[in-house]
Design an enzyme around this catalytic site. Structure first.
Site, PDB file in Angstrom:
ATOM      1  N   SER A   1     -38.887  46.859  21.314  1.00  0.00           N
ATOM      2  CA  SER A   1     -39.280  47.760  20.235  1.00  0.00           C
ATOM      3  C   SER A   1     -40.297  47.062  19.360  1.00  0.00           C
ATOM      4  CB  SER A   1     -38.054  48.131  19.385  1.00  0.00           C
ATOM      5  OG  SER A   1     -38.433  48.811  18.199  1.00  0.00           O
TER       6      SER A   1
ATOM      7  N   TYR B   1     -30.088  46.371  15.260  1.00  0.00           N
ATOM      8  CA  TYR B   1     -30.996  46.889  16.289  1.00  0.00           C
ATOM      9  C   TYR B   1     -32.239  46.010  16.375  1.00  0.00           C
ATOM     10  CZ  TYR B   1     -34.270  49.994  18.687  1.00  0.00           C
ATOM     11  OH  TYR B   1     -35.184  50.515  19.563  1.00  0.00           O
TER      12      TYR B   1
END
Length: 255
Positions: free
Chosen positions: A138, A151
């Site tokens: 990400s 995350y």
């Protein structure tokens, strides 16, 4: 990366980026197996695609991963591409003591899941022609969204793990990293409709173009993620951090 004639496993393939990638690869003539927790979603993704198949997998369960890998290779012995895409994103408040269930589940799914599945399949992949492992990270691996700290941390860890894996498998398996920006998917509630997030189709179009390049870039970076990926290198980290968190807060109605 060879774009056709592969046998590809994509985790988290029942929706979002995983489902879109699976359908694109299937359309190119690959045999595609998608895996995930929700059988109904997997069935829906495969519908109408005779060269797509599904297997149920809970990527947070180590015993399930070993069993899954054994059954997968038995059923699809030509498997030569692994795309570690399964992931969850939970909002957390670091300013107060809290139950750590969300953080622990995020680590199990996003970090230990790909490590365990890669470990279970690596010796098989090493002996396959045109073998590839793609780990989905990400843009938040490089500049964090403060409200999703675990995350971000798992994606940063997978970025580093991918660098090590690439060196360890050099000459045997091509190892790539796909780092998405904010994309309109169901990763978090309501994200499919958030303005300013990249439309899923546009993201997949750009990704498939990058994957088809010769040689394939070791990091698959669409233009929208470059400000995050290169913020520190470009001396814009603090500015990008502030902008990112303000942007997301405004999109989600928190400002």
């Amino acid at each position: 990366m060879k774009m056709t004639g592969n046998t590809i496993l994509i985790t988290g393939g029942g929706s979002g980026i995983g489902a879109a990638l699976a359908q694109r690869f299937a359309a190119l003539g690959n045999e595609v197996i998608i895996a995930g927790r929700r059988e109904a979603a997997l069935q829906k993704t495969c519908a109408g695609h005779p060269n797509m198949h599904f297997m149920v997998l809970d990527a947070s369960n180590p015993q399930a991963i070993d069993k899954f890998a054994h059954e997968l290779v038995q059923a699809y012995p030509k498997l030569n591409v692994l795309i570690n895409n399964a992931g969850i994103m939970r909002f957390e408040d670091l300013s107060k003591k809290r139950d750590l269930h969300d953080a622990e589940e995020t680590v199990e799914t996003n970090l230990l899941g790909p490590i365990r599945l890669t470990n279970a399949l690596v010796e098989h992949l090493e002996h396959q022609p045109d073998a590839v492992i793609i780990n989905v990270t990400s843009g938040l691996a490089f500049v964090p969204l403060v409200s999703t700290p675990t995350y971000n941390a798992t994606k940063a860890a997978i970025h580093s793990y991918t660098d090590s894996l690439r060196e360890a498998l050099k000459g045997k398996v091509e190892v790539l990293e796909l780092a998405p920006p904010a994309v309109q998917t169901g990763l978090t509630p309501g994200q499919e409709k958030l303005e300013g997030y990249m439309p899923l189709k546009d993201f997949i179009d750009e990704v498939m173009t990058l994957l088809a390049k010769t040689p394939t870039p070791r990091e698959i970076l669409v233009k929208n993620v470059e400000p995050l990926r290169f913020a520190e290198r470009n001396g814009q980290y603090d500015e990008t951090l502030a902008h990112l968190n303000d942007f997301v807060a405004r999109q989600r109605g928190n400002k």
